[in-house]
Design a protein around this motif. Structure first.
Motif, mmCIF file in Angstrom:
data_model
loop_
_atom_site.group_PDB
_atom_site.id
_atom_site.type_symbol
_atom_site.label_atom_id
_atom_site.label_comp_id
_atom_site.label_asym_id
_atom_site.label_seq_id
_atom_site.Cartn_x
_atom_site.Cartn_y
_atom_site.Cartn_z
ATOM 1 N N TRP A 728 3.625 -0.407 -7.098
ATOM 2 C CA TRP A 728 2.164 -0.366 -6.992
ATOM 3 C C TRP A 728 1.540 -1.560 -7.700
ATOM 4 O O TRP A 728 0.422 -1.972 -7.364
ATOM 5 N N ARG A 729 2.240 -2.135 -8.693
ATOM 6 C CA ARG A 729 1.719 -3.315 -9.385
ATOM 7 C C ARG A 729 1.603 -4.494 -8.421
ATOM 8 O O ARG A 729 0.681 -5.298 -8.526
ATOM 9 N N MET A 730 2.573 -4.580 -7.501
ATOM 10 C CA MET A 730 2.535 -5.669 -6.525
ATOM 11 C C MET A 730 1.337 -5.525 -5.593
ATOM 12 O O MET A 730 0.768 -6.512 -5.126
ATOM 13 N N ARG A 731 0.961 -4.292 -5.318
ATOM 14 C CA ARG A 731 -0.125 -4.029 -4.381
ATOM 15 C C ARG A 731 -1.468 -4.542 -4.889
ATOM 16 O O ARG A 731 -2.390 -4.805 -4.113
ATOM 17 N N LYS A 732 -1.599 -4.719 -6.189
ATOM 18 C CA LYS A 732 -2.894 -5.054 -6.782
ATOM 19 C C LYS A 732 -3.312 -6.497 -6.530
ATOM 20 O O LYS A 732 -4.458 -6.857 -6.775
ATOM 21 N N THR A 733 -2.385 -7.325 -6.072
ATOM 22 C CA THR A 733 -2.746 -8.720 -5.823
ATOM 23 C C THR A 733 -2.318 -9.129 -4.422
ATOM 24 O O THR A 733 -1.337 -8.613 -3.873
ATOM 25 N N ARG A 734 -3.069 -10.060 -3.870
ATOM 26 C CA ARG A 734 -2.713 -10.582 -2.550
ATOM 27 C C ARG A 734 -1.326 -11.208 -2.590
ATOM 28 O O ARG A 734 -0.534 -11.049 -1.651
ATOM 29 N N GLU A 735 -1.013 -11.930 -3.697
ATOM 30 C CA GLU A 735 0.283 -12.586 -3.807
ATOM 31 C C GLU A 735 1.416 -11.554 -3.801
ATOM 32 O O GLU A 735 2.457 -11.755 -3.175
ATOM 33 N N PHE A 755 14.110 -2.717 -1.675
ATOM 34 C CA PHE A 755 13.940 -1.321 -2.067
ATOM 35 C C PHE A 755 12.637 -1.221 -2.864
ATOM 36 O O PHE A 755 12.489 -1.889 -3.892
ATOM 37 N N ILE A 756 11.711 -0.407 -2.388
ATOM 38 C CA ILE A 756 10.417 -0.234 -3.048
ATOM 39 C C ILE A 756 10.389 1.131 -3.724
ATOM 40 O O ILE A 756 10.614 2.159 -3.073
ATOM 41 N N VAL A 757 10.119 1.150 -5.024
ATOM 42 C CA VAL A 757 9.970 2.396 -5.765
ATOM 43 C C VAL A 757 8.520 2.489 -6.207
ATOM 44 O O VAL A 757 8.020 1.608 -6.915
ATOM 45 N N SER A 758 7.826 3.543 -5.762
ATOM 46 C CA SER A 758 6.403 3.664 -6.081
ATOM 47 C C SER A 758 6.031 5.128 -6.261
ATOM 48 O O SER A 758 6.744 6.026 -5.802
ATOM 49 N N ALA A 767 -3.562 -3.552 2.703
ATOM 50 C CA ALA A 767 -4.447 -4.362 3.547
ATOM 51 C C ALA A 767 -5.099 -5.442 2.710
ATOM 52 O O ALA A 767 -5.487 -5.224 1.566
ATOM 53 N N ASP A 768 -5.249 -6.637 3.302
ATOM 54 C CA ASP A 768 -5.937 -7.737 2.630
ATOM 55 C C ASP A 768 -7.420 -7.757 2.939
ATOM 56 O O ASP A 768 -8.165 -8.554 2.382
ATOM 57 N N SER A 769 -7.846 -6.916 3.875
ATOM 58 C CA SER A 769 -9.266 -6.848 4.214
ATOM 59 C C SER A 769 -9.548 -5.497 4.845
ATOM 60 O O SER A 769 -8.630 -4.765 5.226
ATOM 61 N N GLN A 770 -10.819 -5.171 4.970
ATOM 62 C CA GLN A 770 -11.192 -3.902 5.570
ATOM 63 C C GLN A 770 -10.874 -3.859 7.057
ATOM 64 O O GLN A 770 -10.818 -2.790 7.661
ATOM 65 N N GLN A 771 -10.672 -5.014 7.657
ATOM 66 C CA GLN A 771 -10.374 -5.066 9.084
ATOM 67 C C GLN A 771 -8.899 -4.740 9.376
ATOM 68 O O GLN A 771 -8.532 -4.487 10.513
ATOM 69 N N GLU A 772 -8.045 -4.735 8.350
ATOM 70 C CA GLU A 772 -6.621 -4.460 8.538
ATOM 71 C C GLU A 772 -6.333 -3.002 8.220
ATOM 72 O O GLU A 772 -6.975 -2.403 7.372
ATOM 73 N N ASP A 773 -5.334 -2.430 8.941
ATOM 74 C CA ASP A 773 -4.978 -1.040 8.655
ATOM 75 C C ASP A 773 -4.001 -0.929 7.494
ATOM 76 O O ASP A 773 -3.825 0.147 6.929
#
Length: 881
Positions: A728-735, A755-758, A767-773
């Motif tokens: 989830w830490r990765m999710r907080k930034t675009r990078e 392997f993603i552990v969350s 999503a990077d914008s509101q237009q993306e799902d």
């Protein structure tokens, strides 16, 4: 002893010829899961089969065949994959797992099974395969004139007489074979249209299905690879023919079958021992049960009467014979039956009696069926269903027969054991055989047959790979390399583990990592919680020497460990620019961004061992010699450059920023170990849109992502895994999001897996914008391990991740999971609940992987006592003798 001629004479590719000269084409149909699926989804699956039955032109033979996984052979194969320098550790882990799997399934909860403790009770591990054999229309050569056709029919008649009299071997005309192939291809395309990934049966599969029938109750038959029946080329009246050798079929049968008991079959085979001269004759027992009454008034879906068999803790086989009757012929039969019942009713009335209830029910049912046939014009399907139960003792066979009988009679199905017809029913199970017992045929409509859910499975996972737990009475194995390796799947090998703290997601992921390492798969773990720092101290030395823990702190000794130029050289140029721009908070295209780019490029061009401190020195020189002295430079530009340069130099000398700036004196991170653990704590990441604070965290995330990307992208025949804990830490930034997406999307081509552990399924929506799902991550995940969600909302999102409907029942099932239990979504998209019994199976490994603070502290105290030469106080472990 029973000795009779085999009902099959020849097979080639997936075409099988029987003793009557009929030909059947064999296909393997894909299995599907119906557990946890909504009623609409189940109806959709049922509709596909109903379409199949509606359009059936000739007899179909449906086979459900169990495939046993011989545990000892399976684990011997895994042991052969263990790398040489981890032989002792890997084989010990596998032996512990195998020993646990030899215990009875209802073993005592929480007991410790010593690895040297051997148990004689047999535990069967199996899955099911599903086959459809379509009877093809008898064909003759396509000859152009009447004289030639008449001549061919005479030769064909002569051939049949010779075959029946036994004076010659069976004959097959080449032109007939061609025509059968045309029909086979039409059937194949039809099945593919209905069921997707349908396959033609291979000769090896046909040979196996024939041979295993003679070994049921004893063992799996010896492996057959490349078995082919030889056909001698010949001519009959100038026409090319083939003469199959009967001995080729007979070699697949073998053994002795005895049906003198009347209601069961006794089979005997010689089983070779692993050591020369250690073989012996073994006996198995088979019984063939028929469903003599299948009620046709049950709901669909809801009466999954073939799928019921998979609830049994032992394997059974099922044969379903279906012969279509055109609705006009069916209507004529029904009306004749109605007339017959009416005559009986009139006779009773004339005698002054009252009509019995059973007769009135039959009359009402016939009238209803007549009305349905007139209205819907559906075909009737003459159907017989036989179940083969088998065991290695008569007593076990009787127990299993009782369980099958109870299973069906509880649902008002009638089960019979035909006396004196056991061998004929045994032969009917052979692929390509004709119908030999017609006494139990009954008329069913397509809807009722489709509602049996032939082809549905409760199996999970793979037939190879490591043990991942138990799903009811089924053992689950997972091969984490199959997704990209299997041409038919060709899936992303990415895997996710989702669930709140304390439910076992990290332990499951770490258990997999420990197994993958000794199977020669290289792993990098990004661990922000310091859950694995003690592994080199507590794992056995043979394993721990392959672990490298890299602790990323603000201390001087960690300076430069994440410097992209030191670790990657020219390949790290873009990462270096991104890090410097992020720390300095400068946009692309600005004056400072251009200067940073030039400084990085000049450093790479001029220095033999480039690093980020050299880039800063070039930026300082650029400021002193150009920005500060150039008369054309505005004061605003000078101040801005000075401020950005100061910020970069500040980060390079203090706190965690030092990790990004090597001065050439330290070593970069070495990722050559079998297992590398990168630990970085207190990573401060901003929320999306936040500009101040957290830029250092973003820069560190960029650097970590670059290391993971470089590791995954390195050319190697070895499979590689990057495990991101607390993703989830990765999710907080675009990078961070971009790094995860890249690792997932390129994993298949780079022979690597993410392997993603969350903690929450919603964290995978990036999503990077509101237009993306934001579903790009989820849509490219392969296997998914979902642990008990914390709230109803999280459970709904977990259902979405599992691709099941968020019904109240499914949400309750997720929320009722206990620690160590999870829902598995496998490569084929099948879903079911699994329990990983690691504490019982391997208590030492369980203690190492246990992330609960109190347990870790106890383990670390024991380590310290060992270092001081004291005997540690070990917790009591109950041993089952």
């Amino acid at each position: 002893m029973t000795v009779k001629e085999a009902p099959i004479t020849y097979f080639e590719d997936n075409l099988i010829f029987d003793v009557n000269g009929d030909v059947r084409a064999g296909f393997k149909v894909p299995d599907d899961h119906i557990d946890y699926r909504s009623e609409d989804e189940q109806i959709q699956i049922s509709d596909e089969w109903e379409d199949f039955y509606w359009n059936l032109k000739d007899e179909a033979h449906l086979l459900m065949v169990p495939r046993n996984l011989e545990l000892t052979d399976h684990f011997d194969k895994l042991k052969g994959q263990v790398v040489e320098d981890l032989k002792s550790f890997g084989q010990e882990q596998l032996d512990r797992t195998l020993n646990y799997l030899k215990q009875p399934r209802d073993g005592q909860e929480g007991k410790y099974f010593h690895p040297d403790h051997q148990v004689k009770e047999k535990r069967e591990t199996f899955t099911y395969d599903f086959y459809v054999l379509m009877k093809l229309k008898k064909t003759s050569a396509h000859l152009e004139n009447f004289r030639d056709r008449l001549k061919f029919r005479f030769k064909d008649l002569k051939r049949q007489i010779d075959n029946l009299s036994g004076v010659s071997l069976p004959e097959i005309f080449e032109e007939e074979l061609h025509n059968y192939r045309v029909q086979e291809n039409m059937a194949y395309q039809r099945l593919r249209d209905l069921f997707g990934n349908c396959k033609r049966m291979s000769p090896d599969e046909i040979a196996y299905l024939i041979k295993q029938a003679f070994w049921r109750g004893i063992a799996d038959p010896p492996q057959l690879m490349g078995y082919r029946i030889q056909a001698v080329p010949d001519e009959r009246d100038g026409e090319p023919i083939r003469r199959p050798k009967k001995s080729d079929i007979l070699r697949l049968t073998g053994g002795m079958q005895d049906d003198q008991h009347g209601r069961r079959l006794r089979v005997k085979q010689y089983v070779s021992g692993k050591k020369k001269g250690k073989g012996a004759y073994k006996v198995g027992y088979q019984c063939f049960l028929v469903l003599s009454h299948i009620p046709d008034d049950r709901p669909v879906p809801g009466t999954n009467w073939v799928n019921w068999l998979q609830s049994l803790p032992f394997p059974v086989a099922l044969s379903k014979r279906v012969v279509p009757v055109h609705y006009r012929k069916a209507l004529s039969r029904v009306r004749n039956k109605k007339k017959e019942l009416g005559d009986q009713e009139s006779h009773i009335h004339s005698a002054g009696g009252s009509v019995p209830r059973y007769l009135q029910d039959a009359i009402d049912g016939t009238e209803e069926l007549e009305g349905d046939l007139v209205q819907d014009r559906f075909p009737l399907l003459e159907t017989s269903v036989t179940i083969c139960v088998y065991a290695d003792t008569p007593e076990e066979l009787e127990r299993r027969i009782s369980e099958v009988t109870d299973l069906y009679e509880d649902h008002v199905f009638q089960v019979d054991i035909p006396h004196g017809q056991q061998f004929q029913l045994f032969q009917e199970f052979l692929p390509g055989s004709p119908i030999l017992v017609k006494d139990y045929m009954q008329s069913l409509d397509p809807t009722m047959l489709a509602g049996s859910f032939f082809g549905s499975t409760r199996s999970l996972g793979d037939r190879d790979g490591i043990f991942m737990g138990e799903s009811d009475h089924l053992d689950v194995f997972c091969d984490f390399t199959r997704g990209p390796r299997d041409e038919e799947l060709s899936q992303s090998p990415a895997v996710c583990f989702v669930g709140p703290p304390g439910q076992g997601k990290s332990m499951a992921a770490d258990y997999i990592v420990a197994n993958l390492v000794y199977l020669d798969i290289q792993v990098v773990v990004i661990d922000p919680k310091n859950d694995r720092g003690h592994w080199p101290d507590i794992f056995p030395e043979e394993f721990s020497r392959h672990i490298r823990v890299v602790t990323l702190t603000a201390n001087k000794e960690d300076r430069g460990k994440l410097d992209p130029l030191t670790s990657s050289g020219k390949d790290g140029a873009n990462t270096a620019k991104k890090i410097l721009q992020t720390l300095a908070n400068v946009p692309d295209g600005s004056y400072v961004a251009t200067a940073i780019s030039e400084a990085v490029e000049d450093t790479l061009e001029d220095e033999t061992a480039p690093n980020m401190i050299q880039v800063l020195k070039r930026l300082r020189t650029h400021y002193e010699q150009q920005v500060k002295t150039d008369a054309d430079t505005t004061q605003e530009t000078r101040e801005d450059f000075k401020q950005k340069l100061y910020t970069l130099e500040h980060h390079s000398q203090r706190g965690q920023g030092q990790l990004l700036f090597s001065d050439g004196s330290g070593e970069s991170i070495n990722l050559s170990n079998r297992l590398t653990i990168l630990q970085i704590q207190d990573l401060d990441l901003p929320e999306e849109g936040q500009s101040e604070g957290g830029r250092l965290g973003v820069a560190l995330m960029v650097a970590l992502s670059d290391f993971a990307r470089a590791f995954a992208n390195q050319p190697s025949k070895k499979f590689k895994v990057v495990l991101y804990d607390e993703a989830w830490r990765m999710r907080k930034t675009r990078e961070g999001r971009n790094a995860l997406k890249e690792l997932i999307l390129t994993g298949r081509s780079k022979n690597s897996a993410l392997f993603i552990v969350s903690q929450n399924a919603v964290h995978l929506k990036m999503a990077d914008s509101q237009q993306e799902d934001g579903d790009e991550i989820q849509n490219n995940l392969g296997m998914r391990f979902i642990f008990r969600p914390g709230t109803g909302k999280e459970a709904e999102r977990a259902c979405d991740l599992l691709n099941i409907e968020p019904t109240d029942e499914n949400i309750r099932s997720l929320q009722k999971l206990r620690a160590g239990e999870f829902f598995l979504y496998d490569w084929e998209g099948r879903v079911n609940k699994v329990s990983l019994p690691l504490k019982k199976m391997n208590p030492e490994l369980f203690r190492i992987l246990d992330t609960r603070p109190n347990q870790r502290e106890a383990l670390l105290r024991e380590l310290e006592q060992k270092k001081q030469g004291k005997e540690p106080e070990m917790p009591e472990v109950e041993v089952v003798s």
